[in-house]
Design a protein around this motif. Structure first.
Motif, PDB file in Angstrom:
ATOM      1  N   VAL A 173       0.901  -0.867   0.247  1.00  0.00           N
ATOM      2  CA  VAL A 173      -0.226   0.014  -0.198  1.00  0.00           C
ATOM      3  C   VAL A 173       0.823   1.059   0.299  1.00  0.00           C
ATOM      4  O   VAL A 173       1.770   0.892   0.370  1.00  0.00           O
ATOM      5  CB  VAL A 173      -1.341  -0.110   1.122  1.00  0.00           C
ATOM      6  N   ILE A 174       0.349   2.287  -0.335  1.00  0.00           N
ATOM      7  CA  ILE A 174       1.300   3.829  -0.455  1.00  0.00           C
ATOM      8  C   ILE A 174       1.014   4.796   1.028  1.00  0.00           C
ATOM      9  O   ILE A 174       0.204   4.302   1.835  1.00  0.00           O
ATOM     10  CB  ILE A 174       0.563   4.922  -1.668  1.00  0.00           C
ATOM     11  N   ASN A 175       2.544   4.562   1.297  1.00  0.00           N
ATOM     12  CA  ASN A 175       3.161   5.456   3.246  1.00  0.00           C
ATOM     13  C   ASN A 175       2.291   5.929   2.728  1.00  0.00           C
ATOM     14  O   ASN A 175       2.320   7.121   3.626  1.00  0.00           O
ATOM     15  CB  ASN A 175       3.963   4.034   3.329  1.00  0.00           C
ATOM     16  N   SER A 176       3.399   7.314   1.892  1.00  0.00           N
ATOM     17  CA  SER A 176       3.287   8.537   1.635  1.00  0.00           C
ATOM     18  C   SER A 176       3.926   8.523  -0.099  1.00  0.00           C
ATOM     19  O   SER A 176       3.985   8.163  -0.809  1.00  0.00           O
ATOM     20  CB  SER A 176       4.655   9.073   2.249  1.00  0.00           C
ATOM     21  N   ILE A 177       3.371  10.066  -0.161  1.00  0.00           N
ATOM     22  CA  ILE A 177       2.782  10.548  -1.618  1.00  0.00           C
ATOM     23  C   ILE A 177       3.834  11.984  -1.521  1.00  0.00           C
ATOM     24  O   ILE A 177       3.841  12.863  -0.853  1.00  0.00           O
ATOM     25  CB  ILE A 177       1.831  11.049  -1.815  1.00  0.00           C
ATOM     26  N   LYS A 178       5.008  12.407  -2.406  1.00  0.00           N
ATOM     27  CA  LYS A 178       5.699  13.656  -2.706  1.00  0.00           C
ATOM     28  C   LYS A 178       5.766  13.719  -3.792  1.00  0.00           C
ATOM     29  O   LYS A 178       6.612  13.224  -4.759  1.00  0.00           O
ATOM     30  CB  LYS A 178       7.355  13.382  -1.752  1.00  0.00           C
ATOM     31  N   TYR A 179       5.709  14.891  -4.069  1.00  0.00           N
ATOM     32  CA  TYR A 179       5.726  15.573  -5.651  1.00  0.00           C
ATOM     33  C   TYR A 179       7.274  16.789  -5.699  1.00  0.00           C
ATOM     34  O   TYR A 179       7.648  17.264  -4.693  1.00  0.00           O
ATOM     35  CB  TYR A 179       4.659  16.768  -5.647  1.00  0.00           C
ATOM     36  N   LYS A 180       7.726  16.110  -7.354  1.00  0.00           N
ATOM     37  CA  LYS A 180       8.622  17.469  -7.387  1.00  0.00           C
ATOM     38  C   LYS A 180       8.630  17.987  -8.855  1.00  0.00           C
ATOM     39  O   LYS A 180       8.088  16.921  -9.592  1.00  0.00           O
ATOM     40  CB  LYS A 180      10.331  16.121  -7.832  1.00  0.00           C
ATOM     41  N   PHE A 181       8.489  19.645  -8.480  1.00  0.00           N
ATOM     42  CA  PHE A 181       8.479  19.600 -10.394  1.00  0.00           C
ATOM     43  C   PHE A 181      10.062  20.730 -10.370  1.00  0.00           C
ATOM     44  O   PHE A 181      10.261  21.207  -9.831  1.00  0.00           O
ATOM     45  CB  PHE A 181       7.551  21.060  -9.621  1.00  0.00           C
ATOM     46  N   GLU A 182       9.758  20.115 -11.348  1.00  0.00           N
ATOM     47  CA  GLU A 182      11.356  20.201 -12.700  1.00  0.00           C
ATOM     48  C   GLU A 182      10.623  22.113 -12.440  1.00  0.00           C
ATOM     49  O   GLU A 182      11.729  23.472 -12.448  1.00  0.00           O
ATOM     50  CB  GLU A 182      12.250  20.104 -13.827  1.00  0.00           C
ATOM     51  N   ASP A 183       9.503  23.102 -12.745  1.00  0.00           N
ATOM     52  CA  ASP A 183       8.625  23.683 -13.805  1.00  0.00           C
ATOM     53  C   ASP A 183       8.599  24.327 -12.310  1.00  0.00           C
ATOM     54  O   ASP A 183       6.844  23.975 -12.576  1.00  0.00           O
ATOM     55  CB  ASP A 183       8.621  23.355 -14.581  1.00  0.00           C
ATOM     56  N   GLN A 184       8.561  25.544 -11.825  1.00  0.00           N
ATOM     57  CA  GLN A 184       7.573  25.291 -10.456  1.00  0.00           C
ATOM     58  C   GLN A 184       6.532  25.961 -10.929  1.00  0.00           C
ATOM     59  O   GLN A 184       5.136  26.498  -9.764  1.00  0.00           O
ATOM     60  CB  GLN A 184       8.025  26.226  -9.114  1.00  0.00           C
ATOM     61  N   ASN A 185       6.659  26.783 -11.618  1.00  0.00           N
ATOM     62  CA  ASN A 185       5.333  27.661 -12.476  1.00  0.00           C
ATOM     63  C   ASN A 185       4.385  26.571 -12.497  1.00  0.00           C
ATOM     64  O   ASN A 185       3.073  27.193 -12.603  1.00  0.00           O
ATOM     65  CB  ASN A 185       5.192  27.963 -14.053  1.00  0.00           C
ATOM     66  N   ILE A 186       4.436  25.522 -12.498  1.00  0.00           N
ATOM     67  CA  ILE A 186       2.879  24.107 -13.623  1.00  0.00           C
ATOM     68  C   ILE A 186       1.988  24.067 -12.099  1.00  0.00           C
ATOM     69  O   ILE A 186       1.491  22.986 -11.145  1.00  0.00           O
ATOM     70  CB  ILE A 186       3.394  23.557 -14.437  1.00  0.00           C
ATOM     71  N   SER A 187       2.974  23.864 -10.832  1.00  0.00           N
ATOM     72  CA  SER A 187       3.071  22.805  -9.556  1.00  0.00           C
ATOM     73  C   SER A 187       1.495  23.326  -8.507  1.00  0.00           C
ATOM     74  O   SER A 187       1.008  22.796  -8.233  1.00  0.00           O
ATOM     75  CB  SER A 187       3.860  23.337  -8.502  1.00  0.00           C
ATOM     76  N   GLU A 188       1.423  24.802  -8.558  1.00  0.00           N
ATOM     77  CA  GLU A 188       0.275  24.533  -8.053  1.00  0.00           C
ATOM     78  C   GLU A 188      -1.017  25.238  -8.685  1.00  0.00           C
ATOM     79  O   GLU A 188      -2.107  24.462  -8.488  1.00  0.00           O
ATOM     80  CB  GLU A 188       0.120  27.142  -8.464  1.00  0.00           C
ATOM     81  N   LEU A 189      -0.721  24.658 -10.673  1.00  0.00           N
ATOM     82  CA  LEU A 189      -2.353  24.405 -11.262  1.00  0.00           C
ATOM     83  C   LEU A 189      -2.428  22.721 -10.306  1.00  0.00           C
ATOM     84  O   LEU A 189      -3.343  22.008 -10.305  1.00  0.00           O
ATOM     85  CB  LEU A 189      -1.867  24.352 -12.278  1.00  0.00           C
ATOM     86  N   ILE A 190      -1.209  21.691 -10.467  1.00  0.00           N
ATOM     87  CA  ILE A 190      -1.521  20.399 -10.430  1.00  0.00           C
ATOM     88  C   ILE A 190      -1.881  20.564  -8.716  1.00  0.00           C
ATOM     89  O   ILE A 190      -3.440  18.681  -8.935  1.00  0.00           O
ATOM     90  CB  ILE A 190       0.055  19.673 -10.705  1.00  0.00           C
ATOM     91  N   LEU A 191      -1.419  21.041  -7.867  1.00  0.00           N
ATOM     92  CA  LEU A 191      -1.834  20.352  -6.588  1.00  0.00           C
ATOM     93  C   LEU A 191      -3.150  21.205  -6.498  1.00  0.00           C
ATOM     94  O   LEU A 191      -3.320  21.720  -5.162  1.00  0.00           O
ATOM     95  CB  LEU A 191      -0.559  20.851  -5.549  1.00  0.00           C
ATOM     96  N   ALA A 192      -3.940  21.827  -7.049  1.00  0.00           N
ATOM     97  CA  ALA A 192      -4.720  22.740  -6.459  1.00  0.00           C
ATOM     98  C   ALA A 192      -5.703  21.942  -5.590  1.00  0.00           C
ATOM     99  O   ALA A 192      -6.250  22.694  -5.104  1.00  0.00           O
ATOM    100  CB  ALA A 192      -4.749  24.437  -7.767  1.00  0.00           C
ATOM    101  N   GLU A 193      -6.547  20.955  -6.057  1.00  0.00           N
ATOM    102  CA  GLU A 193      -7.434  20.410  -6.205  1.00  0.00           C
ATOM    103  C   GLU A 193      -7.020  19.268  -5.659  1.00  0.00           C
ATOM    104  O   GLU A 193      -7.190  18.220  -6.867  1.00  0.00           O
ATOM    105  CB  GLU A 193      -8.351  19.908  -7.233  1.00  0.00           C
ATOM    106  N   PRO A 194      -6.433  19.007  -3.958  1.00  0.00           N
ATOM    107  CA  PRO A 194      -5.713  17.301  -3.939  1.00  0.00           C
ATOM    108  C   PRO A 194      -6.385  16.576  -3.928  1.00  0.00           C
ATOM    109  O   PRO A 194      -6.547  15.036  -3.972  1.00  0.00           O
ATOM    110  CB  PRO A 194      -4.889  18.209  -2.759  1.00  0.00           C
ATOM    111  N   GLY A 195      -8.152  16.387  -3.450  1.00  0.00           N
ATOM    112  CA  GLY A 195      -9.185  15.939  -3.584  1.00  0.00           C
ATOM    113  C   GLY A 195      -9.511  14.571  -5.197  1.00  0.00           C
ATOM    114  O   GLY A 195      -9.670  13.880  -4.978  1.00  0.00           O
ATOM    115  N   ASN A 196      -9.060  15.517  -6.062  1.00  0.00           N
ATOM    116  CA  ASN A 196      -9.109  15.215  -8.101  1.00  0.00           C
ATOM    117  C   ASN A 196      -8.069  13.622  -7.538  1.00  0.00           C
ATOM    118  O   ASN A 196      -7.913  12.920  -8.499  1.00  0.00           O
ATOM    119  CB  ASN A 196      -9.121  16.352  -8.266  1.00  0.00           C
TER     120      ASN A 196
END
Length: 275
Positions: A173-196
């Motif tokens: 099972v998944i214990n933890s989830i971490k994101y790494k963005f090489e382009d920080q400009n798109i991080s806000e859009l991808i992380l905007a709705e974590p419920g999805n």
């Protein structure tokens, strides 16, 4: 007297009609018995194994038994390397038609029976073993890395019955989830709705779900003007945590492969297109 004679004639007519109807029923019943008997003889003479060579076995049936309902047996069947002949209401009708063809004749109706029929599926031990390996690989994609898949074959009366027994064991099972963005400009859009997000901690480590999440992110980005963004920019890295059956998941979103790098960060940003 006249009325009595008329009644008698009616009775005679009725009796005649009943007799004719009785004979008609008897005739129809007799014909049906003949047709049914002929069909039984035909089916008996066309046994599905009557043309199976010596030391060969018709693959009569394949079955999967699991110790849990977490895995759909119908889905597993898609990875089966050898399947028995098709059945209609439990009857191998296409094989029956194929066997009606004479081996020594190439013309009609033998050619027609071969065309619409189905050759007998001869059991192959190697294909059974390959099926076992495919089942194991599929279960690994579903997080069951320690699943046990065993096959057994019963050979009798020129027929082979194949059984795959599956013991799933404990899933990862998944214990933890971490994101790494090489382009920080798109991080806000991808992380905007974590419920999805389709990937959640505590869920079984299912590679199919990971692929669906990549597709979801691609659609999200394109719907927001990043029409050159694709799932190929998203990478997963899974490592086993210190706790058994636990997976630490890292999601990396790569920079763009085109465009001029940022003079400061040296990163190629994903371009957002606007009207």
């Amino acid at each position: 007297m006249h009325a009595a004679k008329i009644l008698s004639l009616r009775e005679c007519t009725k009796l005649t009609q009943n007799k004719l109807f009785s004979r008609l029923l008897h005739t129809c019943f007799t014909r049906n018995r003949i047709v049914l008997f002929s069909f039984i003889v035909l089916v008996s003479s066309c046994s599905p194994v009557r043309r199976i060579a010596e030391n060969e076995y018709l693959l009569n049936n394949t079955e999967i038994q699991t110790d849990s309902k977490e895995i759909d047996s119908k889905e597993l069947k898609n990875y089966e390397k050898q399947s028995p002949n098709k059945t209609i209401l439990g009857f191998k009708f296409h094989l029956f038609l194929y066997n009606l063809a004479s081996p020594k004749r190439e013309k009609f109706p033998s050619s027609w029976f071969r065309k619409i029929g189905e050759e007998p599926v001869i059991w192959d031990q190697i294909l059974t073993e390959n099926t076992t390996e495919q089942y194991k690989r599929y279960l690994e994609t579903k997080g069951y890395y320690e699943a046990i898949v065993e096959d057994s074959v019963a050979l009798r009366k020129k027929r082979a019955e194949v059984l795959h027994t599956i013991t799933l064991g404990e899933p990862h099972v998944i214990n933890s989830i971490k994101y790494k963005f090489e382009d920080q400009n798109i991080s806000e859009l991808i992380l905007a709705e974590p419920g999805n997000c389709l990937i959640k901690t505590g869920d079984r480590f299912d590679k199919e779900v990971l692929q669906r999440e990549r597709q979801r992110l691609e659609t999200l980005m394109k719907n927001n003007g990043y029409y050159k963004f694709s799932r190929e920019f998203i990478f997963y890295e899974a490592t086993e945590s210190d706790e058994k059956y636990k997976i630490d998941l890292a999601i990396t979103v790569k920079e763009s492969i085109s465009g001029i790098p940022d003079p400061i960060t040296k990163v190629r940003h994903h371009h957002q297109y606007k009207i």
